[in-house]
Design a protein around this motif. Structure first.
Motif, PDB file in Angstrom:
ATOM      1  N   TYR A 139      46.954  28.797  34.339  1.00 10.54           N
ATOM      2  CA  TYR A 139      48.229  29.519  34.466  1.00 10.54           C
ATOM      3  C   TYR A 139      49.060  28.904  35.593  1.00 10.54           C
ATOM      4  CZ  TYR A 139      45.544  33.067  31.864  1.00 10.54           C
ATOM      5  OH  TYR A 139      44.765  33.720  30.945  1.00 10.54           O
ATOM      6  N   LYS A 140      48.378  28.580  36.684  1.00 13.47           N
ATOM      7  CA  LYS A 140      49.048  27.925  37.808  1.00 13.47           C
ATOM      8  C   LYS A 140      49.578  26.555  37.384  1.00 13.47           C
ATOM      9  CE  LYS A 140      49.950  26.985  42.226  1.00 13.47           C
ATOM     10  NZ  LYS A 140      51.029  27.665  42.975  1.00 13.47           N
ATOM     11  N   LEU A 141      48.795  25.832  36.585  1.00 15.12           N
ATOM     12  CA  LEU A 141      49.202  24.521  36.082  1.00 15.12           C
ATOM     13  C   LEU A 141      50.472  24.631  35.244  1.00 15.12           C
ATOM     14  CD1 LEU A 141      48.882  21.516  35.332  1.00 15.12           C
ATOM     15  CD2 LEU A 141      47.177  22.221  33.615  1.00 15.12           C
ATOM     16  N   VAL A 142      50.515  25.593  34.338  1.00 18.13           N
ATOM     17  CA  VAL A 142      51.692  25.759  33.473  1.00 18.13           C
ATOM     18  C   VAL A 142      52.915  26.162  34.291  1.00 18.13           C
ATOM     19  CG1 VAL A 142      52.683  27.132  31.597  1.00 18.13           C
ATOM     20  CG2 VAL A 142      50.347  26.289  31.410  1.00 18.13           C
ATOM     21  N   SER A 143      52.730  27.045  35.263  1.00 17.73           N
ATOM     22  CA  SER A 143      53.868  27.471  36.080  1.00 17.73           C
ATOM     23  C   SER A 143      54.429  26.300  36.891  1.00 17.73           C
ATOM     24  CB  SER A 143      53.457  28.615  37.015  1.00 17.73           C
ATOM     25  OG  SER A 143      52.552  28.169  38.008  1.00 17.73           O
ATOM     26  N   GLU A 144      53.543  25.456  37.431  1.00 19.14           N
ATOM     27  CA  GLU A 144      53.998  24.265  38.166  1.00 19.14           C
ATOM     28  C   GLU A 144      54.683  23.276  37.229  1.00 19.14           C
ATOM     29  OE1 GLU A 144      54.003  23.513  41.430  1.00 19.14           O
ATOM     30  OE2 GLU A 144      53.307  25.547  41.826  1.00 19.14           O
ATOM     31  N   MET A 145      54.217  23.241  35.991  1.00 18.71           N
ATOM     32  CA  MET A 145      54.825  22.376  34.979  1.00 18.71           C
ATOM     33  C   MET A 145      56.248  22.848  34.671  1.00 18.71           C
ATOM     34  SD  MET A 145      52.836  21.237  31.509  1.00 18.71           S
ATOM     35  CE  MET A 145      51.412  20.687  32.425  1.00 18.71           C
TER      36      MET A 145
END
Length: 281
Positions: free
Chosen positions: A220-226
């Motif tokens: 989820y953190k990865l997608v938000s940073e993306m």
């Protein structure tokens, strides 16, 4: 002082070596004037199979563990003294030896610099990527540290291989996928918006649907940073397409777990201020 020493060596001029030696030149190629030659010869002899059988079965692992320190001491200009030993250790039958080298290859790349890394370390790195999971985790944990040292064109070649990290020898090895998600967050700074959308996005969505909650939370953190990265990039069509896909793939998912994933991703995007509120709405 280690960091400053590494920084100095990395910025020093690259030195190339000639690999086509005659036997006499081969002997001379191991000669240097930094440490007593007898001490270096003793270290290089550790990879002799007869020593491993008669002295210590773990001797090759100890040799591999010490190699970055030896390389730092000798300096980039004396890498030719260690190159053959490094390649021998990198192909050692014991996976523990290869694993030890895999965990330190990013440090060795800093010591050797761009030119020697591209010529001598990249082939070894590529071999580790196809090795056992116990070895692959070594390069995975420092994937960002190694790739940031490569030139952009060389770095982009690894985009095609990132997908392979989703496949492990043991599917229950969820920490492997969690580490992949952590590394992808760091890798966002190394690639363009187009590369992120084309190559990293599919992996991130796959990790968001992982069976293990710890992997999903990092994803989820990865997608938000993306989302944050693509929003700041130009053109903005990438972030629009990404958000539309989030809605289509998760918000309208038939399974409750998919819809829950959408809520968690929205929560992370909101908490981390990845988008202006009007854009979020």
């Amino acid at each position: 002082n280690m960091d400053s020493t590494l920084h100095y060596i990395h910025n020093d001029s690259d030195l190339s070596t000639n690999s086509s030696f005659s036997p006499e030149e081969e002997r001379k190629s191991k000669v240097q004037d930094v440490v007593p030659q007898a001490l270096l010869d003793q270290y290089l002899s550790m990879t002799d199979p007869s020593r491993a059988q008669t002295v210590d079965t773990e001797i090759a692992k100890h040799c591999a563990y010490s190699l970055p320190g030896v390389a730092l001491t000798l300096g980039r200009q004396n890498w030719h003294c260690l190159k053959d030993t490094y390649e021998t250790l990198a192909s050692d039958m014991q996976w523990k030896v290869r694993r030890t080298l895999a965990f330190s290859i990013h440090e060795l790349a800093v010591i050797l610099g761009d030119q020697l890394t591209a010529g001598d370390l990249v082939p070894v790195f590529n071999g580790f990527l196809k090795d056992l999971d116990e070895v692959r985790i070594g390069v995975l944990k420092h994937l960002h540290d190694f790739l940031k040292l490569l030139h952009l064109d060389k770095r982009r070649e690894y985009l095609y291989q990132l997908q392979e990290f989703l496949v492990t020898d043991n599917s229950r090895n969820w920490r492997f996928r969690a580490e992949l998600a952590e590394q992808l967050i760091l890798l966002l700074d190394l690639y363009s918006a187009r590369d992120i959308y084309d190559y990293l996005r599919p992996i991130a969505f796959s990790l968001c649907a992982d069976k293990v909650s710890s992997v999903r939370w990092i994803s989820y953190k990865l997608v938000s940073e993306m989302v944050k990265k693509l929003y700041m990039a130009s053109p903005s069509t990438f972030v629009t397409d990404l958000m539309n896909e989030l809605v289509e793939k998760f918000c309208r998912c038939r399974k409750w777990s998919g819809r829950q994933t959408f809520v968690f991703i929205c929560q992370t995007i909101s908490e981390d201020d990845c988008l202006p509120m009007d854009q979020f709405a």
